[in-house]
Design a protein around this motif. Structure first.
Motif, PDB file in Angstrom:
ATOM      1  N   SER A  75       3.456   1.720  -1.876  1.00  0.00           N
ATOM      2  CA  SER A  75       4.158   1.856  -3.149  1.00  0.00           C
ATOM      3  C   SER A  75       3.916   3.205  -3.823  1.00  0.00           C
ATOM      4  CB  SER A  75       3.778   0.701  -4.080  1.00  0.00           C
ATOM      5  OG  SER A  75       2.375   0.702  -4.328  1.00  0.00           O
ATOM      6  N   PRO A  76       2.722   3.820  -3.801  1.00  0.00           N
ATOM      7  CA  PRO A  76       2.580   5.160  -4.397  1.00  0.00           C
ATOM      8  C   PRO A  76       3.466   6.205  -3.740  1.00  0.00           C
ATOM      9  CG  PRO A  76       0.433   4.147  -4.083  1.00  0.00           C
ATOM     10  CD  PRO A  76       1.422   3.276  -3.378  1.00  0.00           C
ATOM     11  N   THR A  78       6.963   5.595  -5.014  1.00  0.00           N
ATOM     12  CA  THR A  78       7.050   6.021  -6.415  1.00  0.00           C
ATOM     13  C   THR A  78       7.171   7.532  -6.516  1.00  0.00           C
ATOM     14  OG1 THR A  78       5.735   4.103  -7.078  1.00  0.00           O
ATOM     15  CG2 THR A  78       5.907   5.933  -8.655  1.00  0.00           C
ATOM     16  N   GLU A  79       6.383   8.236  -5.732  1.00  0.00           N
ATOM     17  CA  GLU A  79       6.439   9.703  -5.747  1.00  0.00           C
ATOM     18  C   GLU A  79       7.792  10.203  -5.249  1.00  0.00           C
ATOM     19  OE1 GLU A  79       3.952  13.550  -3.990  1.00  0.00           O
ATOM     20  OE2 GLU A  79       3.314  11.488  -3.565  1.00  0.00           O
ATOM     21  N   ASP A  89       0.813  -1.209   0.000  1.00  0.00           N
ATOM     22  CA  ASP A  89       0.000   0.000   0.000  1.00  0.00           C
ATOM     23  C   ASP A  89       0.849   1.263   0.000  1.00  0.00           C
ATOM     24  OD1 ASP A  89      -2.349  -1.360  -0.110  1.00  0.00           O
ATOM     25  OD2 ASP A  89      -2.694  -1.350   2.054  1.00  0.00           O
TER      26      ASP A  89
END
Length: 282
Positions: free
Chosen positions: A43-44, A47-48, A41
């Motif tokens: 991972s966003p 990534t950002e 959860d």
């Protein structure tokens, strides 16, 4: 009310860190199993964060802009063909002829003055004017339009000019306005011949990156140059490399340790027709 709603939204957007802690670290809650989907959860967020690191990379200062593809259609094709004829059938020969005539006039006047009027101030003035003239011929052959902002550089002692560096033509664009003395890398071959015979007439200073002792010699020559009132104004590109005209990198401190006034010059190219960035990697 608006501020309270915003605060509430921010609270909802915040990740619940307790969901990602192991069960033994949660004394107020009953023991539960930690699943792989709970870890994924975040991972966003990762990534950002990685995207911010990549976007902040030093390499973006040296990235060439890819040309935009032509919007081809059958209606514009005749105009494109006409443009090819005008560019290569009319403009290119005129530009080549302008350069050829300029070089002939330059060499016909420069070498007699250079070898016959040794040790005279008149020789320096004529050579400076000829170098400015030849650089103006280059700009004319490009049909270059230069717009100046602020006062023009004036020849005064105890001053040094610093400018951002985008391409090899930076020197020509500035030299056609004022005969600057520039510090640059020493080259062999025909470029070295031009440096030794022509550019030395305006007081340019050369350095050799492979010679460690050359740094001290060049630094002394720079200090001596700015102290002499009759020398041409000194121009330095303190970035030390060509940057893509969208960013500037940290200036090297040598230009600011000469004990004289520092006058900044900013060069901005219009990229409608061509990108002037000299990408040394390519």
């Amino acid at each position: 009310m608006a501020s309270s709603s915003v605060a509430a939204d921010m609270e909802l957007d915040r990740p619940n860190l307790e969901d990602y802690l192991p069960s033994e670290s949660l004394p107020q809650e009953s023991a539960r199993n930690l699943h792989l989907r709970d870890l994924l959860d975040i991972s966003p967020v990762l990534t950002e964060a990685a995207g911010a690191i990549v976007d902040d990379s030093f390499t973006r200062c040296f990235k060439s802009n890819s040309p935009e593809p032509w919007n081809w259609n059958i209606y514009l094709f005749p105009l494109w063909c006409l443009g090819v004829v005008i560019r290569y059938g009319i403009l290119f020969p005129l530009r080549s002829l302008t350069l050829l005539v300029g070089w002939i006039v330059f060499f016909a006047a420069f070498f007699p003055v250079h070898f016959l009027l040794k040790g005279q101030k008149l020789r320096s003035k004529i050579e400076r004017w000829l170098v400015e003239m030849m650089c103006s011929v280059f700009v004319a052959s490009w049909t270059g339009v230069i717009k100046y902002h602020g006062p023009r550089p004036s020849t005064r002692p105890h001053q040094v000019f610093v400018a951002n560096h985008t391409s090899m033509i930076d020197f020509i664009i500035l030299e056609q306005m004022t005969a600057f003395a520039v510090i640059m890398q020493k080259h062999p071959g025909w470029v070295g011949f031009i440096q030794k015979t022509i550019l030395e007439s305006v007081g340019c200073i050369w350095f050799n990156r492979n010679d460690l002792k050359d740094r001290e010699v060049v630094a002394k020559r720079l200090r001596d140059h700015v102290q002499h009132p009759d020398n041409n104004p000194l121009l330095i590109f303190p970035e030390g490399t060509c940057v893509n005209n969208q960013y500037t990198v940290m200036f090297k401190k040598g230009a600011f340790e000469l004990g004289c006034a520092v006058c900044p010059i900013a060069i901005k190219y219009n990229k409608i027709f061509v990108d002037a960035f000299w990408n040394s990697k390519k």
